[in-house]
Design an enzyme around this catalytic site. Structure first.
Site, PDB file in Angstrom:
ATOM      1  N   GLU A 174       0.873  -1.160   0.000  1.00 45.50           N
ATOM      2  CA  GLU A 174       0.000   0.000   0.000  1.00 45.50           C
ATOM      3  C   GLU A 174       0.917   1.219   0.000  1.00 45.50           C
ATOM      4  O   GLU A 174       1.797   1.328   0.857  1.00 45.50           O
ATOM      5  CB  GLU A 174      -0.872  -0.022   1.262  1.00 45.50           C
ATOM      6  CG  GLU A 174      -1.960   1.005   1.202  1.00 45.50           C
ATOM      7  CD  GLU A 174      -2.813   1.043   2.476  1.00 45.50           C
ATOM      8  OE1 GLU A 174      -2.796   0.086   3.259  1.00 45.50           O
ATOM      9  OE2 GLU A 174      -3.480   2.071   2.653  1.00 45.50           O
ATOM     10  N   ARG A 230       4.578 -12.866   9.700  1.00 45.97           N
ATOM     11  CA  ARG A 230       5.294 -11.631   9.397  1.00 45.97           C
ATOM     12  C   ARG A 230       6.588 -11.576  10.193  1.00 45.97           C
ATOM     13  O   ARG A 230       6.732 -12.201  11.227  1.00 45.97           O
ATOM     14  CB  ARG A 230       4.422 -10.395   9.642  1.00 45.97           C
ATOM     15  CG  ARG A 230       3.983 -10.149  11.058  1.00 45.97           C
ATOM     16  CD  ARG A 230       3.327  -8.757  11.225  1.00 45.97           C
ATOM     17  NE  ARG A 230       2.316  -8.436  10.241  1.00 45.97           N
ATOM     18  CZ  ARG A 230       2.333  -7.326   9.486  1.00 45.97           C
ATOM     19  NH1 ARG A 230       3.299  -6.449   9.580  1.00 45.97           N
ATOM     20  NH2 ARG A 230       1.373  -7.088   8.647  1.00 45.97           N
ATOM     21  N   LYS A 273       4.005   0.703   9.834  1.00 43.93           N
ATOM     22  CA  LYS A 273       4.219   1.938   9.087  1.00 43.93           C
ATOM     23  C   LYS A 273       3.688   3.140   9.857  1.00 43.93           C
ATOM     24  O   LYS A 273       4.256   4.212   9.798  1.00 43.93           O
ATOM     25  CB  LYS A 273       3.521   1.839   7.725  1.00 43.93           C
ATOM     26  CG  LYS A 273       4.444   1.313   6.636  1.00 43.93           C
ATOM     27  CD  LYS A 273       3.778   1.345   5.281  1.00 43.93           C
ATOM     28  CE  LYS A 273       2.942   0.115   5.056  1.00 43.93           C
ATOM     29  NZ  LYS A 273       2.423  -0.030   3.710  1.00 43.93           N
TER      30      LYS A 273
HETATM   31  P1  ATP Z   1       2.299  -2.320   8.119  1.00 49.57           P
HETATM   32  O1  ATP Z   1       1.416  -3.087   9.044  1.00 49.57           O
HETATM   33  O2  ATP Z   1       3.724  -2.232   8.543  1.00 49.57           O
HETATM   34  O3  ATP Z   1       1.726  -0.992   7.734  1.00 49.57           O
HETATM   35  P2  ATP Z   1       1.205  -3.570   5.843  1.00 49.57           P
HETATM   36  O4  ATP Z   1       0.998  -5.027   5.902  1.00 49.57           O
HETATM   37  O5  ATP Z   1       0.029  -2.688   6.009  1.00 49.57           O
HETATM   38  O6  ATP Z   1       2.389  -3.176   6.815  1.00 49.57           O
HETATM   39  P3  ATP Z   1       1.494  -3.373   3.047  1.00 49.57           P
HETATM   40  O7  ATP Z   1       2.068  -2.257   2.275  1.00 49.57           O
HETATM   41  O8  ATP Z   1       0.052  -3.603   2.976  1.00 49.57           O
HETATM   42  O9  ATP Z   1       1.938  -3.135   4.544  1.00 49.57           O
HETATM   43  O10 ATP Z   1       2.292  -4.708   2.784  1.00 49.57           O
HETATM   44  C1  ATP Z   1       2.724  -5.170   1.536  1.00 49.57           C
HETATM   45  C2  ATP Z   1       3.107  -6.601   1.665  1.00 49.57           C
HETATM   46  O11 ATP Z   1       4.172  -6.746   2.600  1.00 49.57           O
HETATM   47  C3  ATP Z   1       1.948  -7.438   2.175  1.00 49.57           C
HETATM   48  O12 ATP Z   1       1.852  -8.597   1.391  1.00 49.57           O
HETATM   49  C4  ATP Z   1       2.331  -7.745   3.590  1.00 49.57           C
HETATM   50  O13 ATP Z   1       1.821  -8.975   3.977  1.00 49.57           O
HETATM   51  C5  ATP Z   1       3.857  -7.742   3.551  1.00 49.57           C
HETATM   52  N1  ATP Z   1       4.398  -7.374   4.853  1.00 49.57           N
HETATM   53  C6  ATP Z   1       4.148  -6.252   5.557  1.00 49.57           C
HETATM   54  N2  ATP Z   1       4.776  -6.275   6.741  1.00 49.57           N
HETATM   55  C7  ATP Z   1       5.455  -7.439   6.795  1.00 49.57           C
HETATM   56  C8  ATP Z   1       6.295  -8.074   7.764  1.00 49.57           C
HETATM   57  N3  ATP Z   1       6.576  -7.493   8.931  1.00 49.57           N
HETATM   58  N4  ATP Z   1       6.815  -9.284   7.469  1.00 49.57           N
HETATM   59  C9  ATP Z   1       6.548  -9.866   6.298  1.00 49.57           C
HETATM   60  N5  ATP Z   1       5.767  -9.343   5.350  1.00 49.57           N
HETATM   61  C10 ATP Z   1       5.214  -8.144   5.582  1.00 49.57           C
HETATM   62 MG    MG Z   2      -1.665  -3.015   4.655  1.00 47.38          MG
END
Ligand code: ATP
Ligand code: MG
Length: 567
Positions: free
Chosen positions: A44, A268, A278
């Site tokens: 995102e 994760r 984030k």
């Molecule tokens: P955050 O919770 O840090 O904002 P998010 O999951 O909302 O992260 P996205 O931009 O939606 O962030 O994530 C893009 C991809 O990265 C998704 O497929 C997500 O599952 C993966 N991802 C995000 N954080 C992690 C993590 N800590 N470990 C492994 N994969 C991750």
């Molecule tokens: Mg997300």
């Protein structure tokens, strides 16, 4: 925990495949989809990528490389409120820097029209309805998992009425929050995500790509699977919290009778001494706890890059930690181990004095100079040799001298002898102090026959210290970074406190230092091992007038030692 022990804990299963690779191999041998796997990385664009994303990138692009498949970059831009093109550009730069290329670049917003048409189709099938209950009422009617929820009074609206209302929603006829489109699934399901989830909400907000065209935006659960489907994704890999969303993912694909990717969940990445969300990283930036997204203490990919991490080290780290099905926390020292190992192979050695005190060799003529011979990297002969200027006056580390040393202090003290690396053995004869008792000059005698590399230099001393010529050394600002948080789990806080209370107050220390002049003309991000001190790289703010170095990592893990002594 030493690294060997870590290694064995992180080993892959006996087959040599992690569980996702095992699923992929089974898929390939079934011959489905022409034996082509297709993955995607779907960030995102609401912030910079962090090391957790790096894990997901290595996983998705790694499968593409290993199995000769494809991998898309898809921006999951369904929430216009928080998204920005600044993030889109940064995300692309970071993925490329890690060494990966996507087969195609897409945006969930590219699919808004198709998603809308599919929503109409679900309405026509009697599988979606417009509900003008508000958010609070909806969650109240959903109730709790142990009891069946209550059906909305709008649940049985006619198809015609739903279509009219939904078209009016699209048109912008209603204010924000007036109504939503919900999937009609099962208000009694034990899975709360199936209790008539919201598919669309009204948002009178401009989108960074579609502008003012849309007044309704799809929810993640409705957009994500359908985007995967449109792109022909075969394996849709996401993190564990989406496991409970999977029945919904499947429900949409089945109801619409479209290509149905397999959603697979993995744990994760969590790291000790690190926050990964984030939202929290944004807060650190906005409240100036760090200098920006690329502050070298940030767990962002651009932060690691500026700190001197290499893509190889990060990829190797991702490989070592493997893919787990259960949430766990990885010791950040493993990541530090990975960069140390990589830089040990790659970076030239050099001498730098971070905390300088003057050393004067009284019996070395002031008009004399010599050039000492040194290998650039004992791990790699092809990196060549260099000459280091040696003069009567040098800088050495203040910590390498003690006036009243304890037992087993093998560095310099009055009457004691030590070797100057690549040069001579010296003996300390006297010190000069200022009015406060601070040592200002250390006076020594050198022994010409002890020059390094000379066959007759068989005189032995226990300690060797590094130095730089005070005549030729360059001044440099050296930034010493430590962990940003001082506790292993910064998110764990006592009542009334936040993760910010766990910030390490000494995570940045600035030193006015002296370095070997050979380091002058280099590009930002070039890495060196400062002998005995650690790995350092040139910061982007460095100029010819003012050199700036960042410490990437120390030579040894100082935290491991501390933990041991804490018991
Ligand atoms: P955050 O919770 O840090 O904002 P998010 O999951 O909302 O992260 P996205 O931009 O939606 O962030 O994530 C893009 C991809 O990265 C998704 O497929 C997500 O599952 C993966 N991802 C995000 N954080 C992690 C993590 N800590 N470990 C492994 N994969 C991750
Ligand atoms: Mg997300």
């Amino acid at each position: 925990m030493d690294i060997k022990e870590k290694d064995s804990k992180l080993q892959k299963p006996k087959s040599g495949l992690n569980f996702i690779e095992a699923m992929v191999e089974e898929y390939l041998s079934s011959g489905k989809n022409g034996s082509l796997i297709y993955t995607r990385f779907p960030p995102e664009p609401n912030g910079y990528l962090h090391i957790g994303h790096a894990k997901a990138i290595c996983l998705n692009f790694g499968l593409k490389e290993k199995y000769n498949g494809k991998c898309n970059l898809r921006f999951d831009d369904t929430n216009p409120v928080k998204e920005d093109t600044e993030y889109v550009d940064a995300i692309k730069e970071d993925i490329r820097w890690l060494g990966f290329n996507w087969d195609a670049e897409f945006y969930a917003s590219d699919y808004f029209e198709q998603l809308y048409l599919w929503a109409e189709e679900l309405i026509k099938q009697g599988k979606a309805y417009v509900d003008d209950s508000n958010q609070e009422q909806i969650s109240k009617m959903r109730a709790v998992p142990t009891e069946a929820g209550i059906e909305s009074p709008n649940r049985n609206r006619s198809v015609e009425e739903n279509l009219t209302l939904f078209r009016q929603m699209r048109n912008g006829d209603f204010p924000n929050g007036a109504c939503v489109l919900r999937a009609k699934i099962d208000m009694a399901s034990s899975n709360m995500h199936l209790r008539d989830p919201v598919m669309y909400r009204i948002l009178h907000v401009e989108h960074h790509r579609t502008g003012a065209k849309w007044h309704i935006y799809p929810m993640y659960d409705y957009a994500h699977g359908q985007s995967d489907s449109i792109e022909g994704i075969t394996h849709s890999i996401c993190t564990l919290e989406f496991e409970v969303h999977r029945p919904l993912y499947d429900w949409f694909c089945e109801a619409l009778k479209i290509h149905h990717p397999q959603q697979i969940e993995f744990a994760r990445l969590n790291l000790t001494y690190t926050v990964m969300s984030k939202r929290k990283l944004l807060q650190l930036v906005q409240e100036n706890h760090v200098s920006g997204w690329d502050d070298p203490r940030m767990p962002t990919i651009c932060g690691y890059r500026r700190r001197g991490y290499t893509p190889e080290a990060i990829r190797n780290f991702a490989e070592m930690i493997g893919v787990a099905k259960r949430d766990n926390v990885i010791d950040v020292s493993l990541l530090e181990f990975c960069i140390r190992t990589d830089l040990n192979k790659k970076s030239p050695r050099t001498m730098a004095v971070l905390n300088p005190v003057k050393l004067i060799i009284d019996n070395y003529p002031s008009d004399q100079e010599e050039y000492m011979d040194a290998v650039n990297n004992p791990e790699d002969e092809t990196m060549g040799r260099r000459k280091i200027a040696f003069t009567r006056e040098l800088w050495i580390e203040r910590e390498d001298f003690m006036e009243n040393p304890p037992n087993k202090f093998f560095r310099l003290y009055p009457g004691g002898e030590v070797r100057l690396k690549y040069a001579y053995i010296i003996r300390c004869d006297a010190v000069v102090k200022d009015n406060n008792g601070t040592v200002m000059e250390i006076h020594c005698t050198y022994f010409p026959e002890t020059k390094s590399g000379m066959s007759e230099s068989n005189r032995k001393v226990k300690g060797t210290i590094h130095w730089v010529s005070s005549k030729y050394a360059r001044r440099a600002e050296v930034r010493l970074f430590d962990r940003l948080f001082s506790v292993p789990d910064p998110d764990e806080t006592q009542e009334g406190k936040t993760f910010l209370d766990n910030l390490n107050p000494t995570s940045l220390e600035i030193k006015e230092s002296f370095i070997e002049p050979s380091l002058l003309s280099e590009e930002p991000l070039t890495s060196y091992q400062f002998e005995r001190l650690g790995y350092f790289c040139i910061d982007k703010e460095s100029t010819d007038e003012k050199l700036v170095f960042n410490r990437t990592v120390t030579l040894k893990d100082p935290w491991a030692k501390q933990q041991k002594s804490n018991g």
